[in-house]
Design an enzyme around this catalytic site. Structure first.
Site, short mmCIF file in Angstrom:
data_model
loop_
_atom_site.label_atom_id
_atom_site.label_comp_id
_atom_site.label_asym_id
_atom_site.label_seq_id
_atom_site.Cartn_x
_atom_site.Cartn_y
_atom_site.Cartn_z
N GLY A 36 16.80 -9.66 23.54
CA GLY A 36 16.96 -9.81 22.09
C GLY A 36 18.44 -9.86 21.71
N HIS A 37 19.23 -8.96 22.32
CA HIS A 37 20.68 -8.95 22.03
C HIS A 37 21.33 -10.24 22.54
CE1 HIS A 37 19.86 -4.47 22.25
NE2 HIS A 37 20.44 -4.58 21.08
N GLY A 147 19.25 -8.51 14.38
CA GLY A 147 17.88 -8.89 14.72
C GLY A 147 16.94 -8.63 13.55
N LYS A 149 14.07 -7.77 13.82
CA LYS A 149 13.15 -6.68 14.14
C LYS A 149 13.43 -5.47 13.22
CE LYS A 149 12.96 -3.87 17.76
NZ LYS A 149 12.63 -2.59 17.12
N ASP A 150 14.72 -5.25 12.94
CA ASP A 150 15.08 -4.19 11.99
C ASP A 150 15.21 -4.83 10.61
OD1 ASP A 150 15.53 -1.75 13.73
OD2 ASP A 150 16.71 -3.25 14.76
N GLN A 153 16.89 -2.91 7.89
CA GLN A 153 18.32 -2.74 8.19
C GLN A 153 19.11 -3.95 7.71
OE1 GLN A 153 20.17 -0.98 11.85
NE2 GLN A 153 20.25 -3.08 12.53
N SER A 185 12.91 -4.03 22.46
CA SER A 185 13.62 -2.92 21.84
C SER A 185 14.23 -2.06 22.93
CB SER A 185 12.62 -2.07 21.04
OG SER A 185 13.18 -0.80 20.77
N SER A 186 15.39 -1.48 22.61
CA SER A 186 16.04 -0.59 23.59
C SER A 186 15.16 0.63 23.85
CB SER A 186 17.39 -0.13 23.05
OG SER A 186 18.16 -1.25 22.72
O1 PAF Z 1 20.67 -2.14 15.14
C1 PAF Z 1 21.50 -1.41 15.73
O2 PAF Z 1 21.63 -1.44 16.95
C2 PAF Z 1 22.35 -0.45 14.92
O3 PAF Z 1 21.64 0.07 13.84
C3 PAF Z 1 23.68 -1.07 14.46
C4 PAF Z 1 23.46 -2.21 13.49
C5 PAF Z 1 24.47 -1.56 15.67
C6 PAF Z 1 24.52 -0.01 13.73
O4 PAF Z 1 24.79 1.08 14.55
#
Ligand code: PAF
Length: 279
Positions: A36-37, A147, A149-150, A153, A185-186
């Site tokens: 995903g990253h 992403g 997914k969040d 966020q 997801s991690s």
């Molecule tokens: O999604 C994440 O991995 C974290 O919430 C982020 C955006 C890097 C902030 O620490």
């Protein structure tokens, strides 16, 4: 690939590039990288000249100290993934570099801050926006990639950017899934073999809603999706909602242009989130 640990070194590397009109992208992460990253980095490469990826496990966004303690930090693996992905700069600051002194942070992120994840993890989005603001100040990117997914966020970060009137484009990138549908997801590494199977019900319930969105009413969709999840052993549902993508309030008007289904559940000992855009 350059690895940088301080804000001063990062600025002296990036500022001259900015002056020559190079477009800088930031992909903020907390490490424990997965496909995903990598997809975020690949999308960033298409839109910018220089891609900076940050790795920083941000303490202020953890509402449970145990969660912070057990957050995976496979550094060698992360470096290899970034190198292979063709990332240009890795920014990996220490906690004292980002938080040299204790500081109060509170900004108005709008009422959606307190819904869904915000209800289960009070203060989480203050911590997220606090560190993202610091990363934006350090990198001064033209564009930043997160992403989908969040989902909440991304919304909170867009609100933070609007609050400070920062000239940074925020791009939400598609969720990357395993072949069987599990959102990457991690946290997935914490799933036992049984959890891993049970966790599939989250994407299955979302898919059920997506596939039946035009034929069933919102209450029917919610009832079926929750039933699917509640009948799965080892899965404890926190919420399943069909929401307005801007306010995150429950949406009953299916003709609204921005509707998303979001789910959060504890699978074994691991809390997972997922979502699917319906319109
Ligand atoms: O999604 C994440 O991995 C974290 O919430 C982020 C955006 C890097 C902030 O620490």
């Amino acid at each position: 690939m350059k690895v940088i640990n301080t804000i001063a070194a990062l600025k002296s590397l990036l500022e001259p590039l900015k002056l020559t009109q190079q477009k800088i992208a930031l992909v903020p992460t907390m490490g424990a990288l997965h496909k995903g990253h990598v997809s975020l980095i690949k999308i960033a490469q298409l839109q910018a000249d220089v891609v900076v990826c940050s790795i920083f496990v941000n303490p202020t966004q953890f509402t449970d100290p145990k969660d912070l303690e057990k957050y995976p930090r496979p550094l060698e693996h992360d470096m290899k993934m970034l190198e292979d992905a063709g990332c240009n700069v890795v920014f990996m600051p220490s906690v004292t570099e980002m938080y040299p002194a204790p500081e109060e942070w509170h900004i108005d992120l709008g009422p959606a801050e307190f819904l869904l994840e915000g209800e289960f993890r009070r203060g989480h989005y203050q911590g997220v926006t606090q560190i993202v603001k610091k990363l934006f100040d350090a990198v001064n990117p033209d564009v930043a990639f997160f992403g989908q997914k969040d989902f909440q966020q991304v919304l909170m970060i867009k609100n933070m950017v609007a609050h400070f009137e920062m000239p940074i484009q925020i791009v939400s990138c598609p969720i990357i899934r395993e072949d069987d549908g599990l959102a990457m997801s991690s946290r997935n590494i914490h799933l036992t073999e049984a959890d891993r199977k049970n966790a599939l019900v989250l994407s299955q319930a979302l898919l059920f809603v997506k596939n039946n969105f035009s034929s069933l009413s919102v209450p029917q969709l919610l009832e079926e999706a929750k039933k699917l999840i509640n009948e799965t052993p080892g899965v404890e549902l926190d919420y399943f909602t069909i929401a307005n993508g801007e306010t995150l309030l429950p949406e009953v008007d299916k003709s609204h242009h921005d509707i998303v289904a979001l789910v959060a559940a504890k699978v074994g000992q691991t809390r997972l989130i997922d979502n699917m855009i319906l319109r």
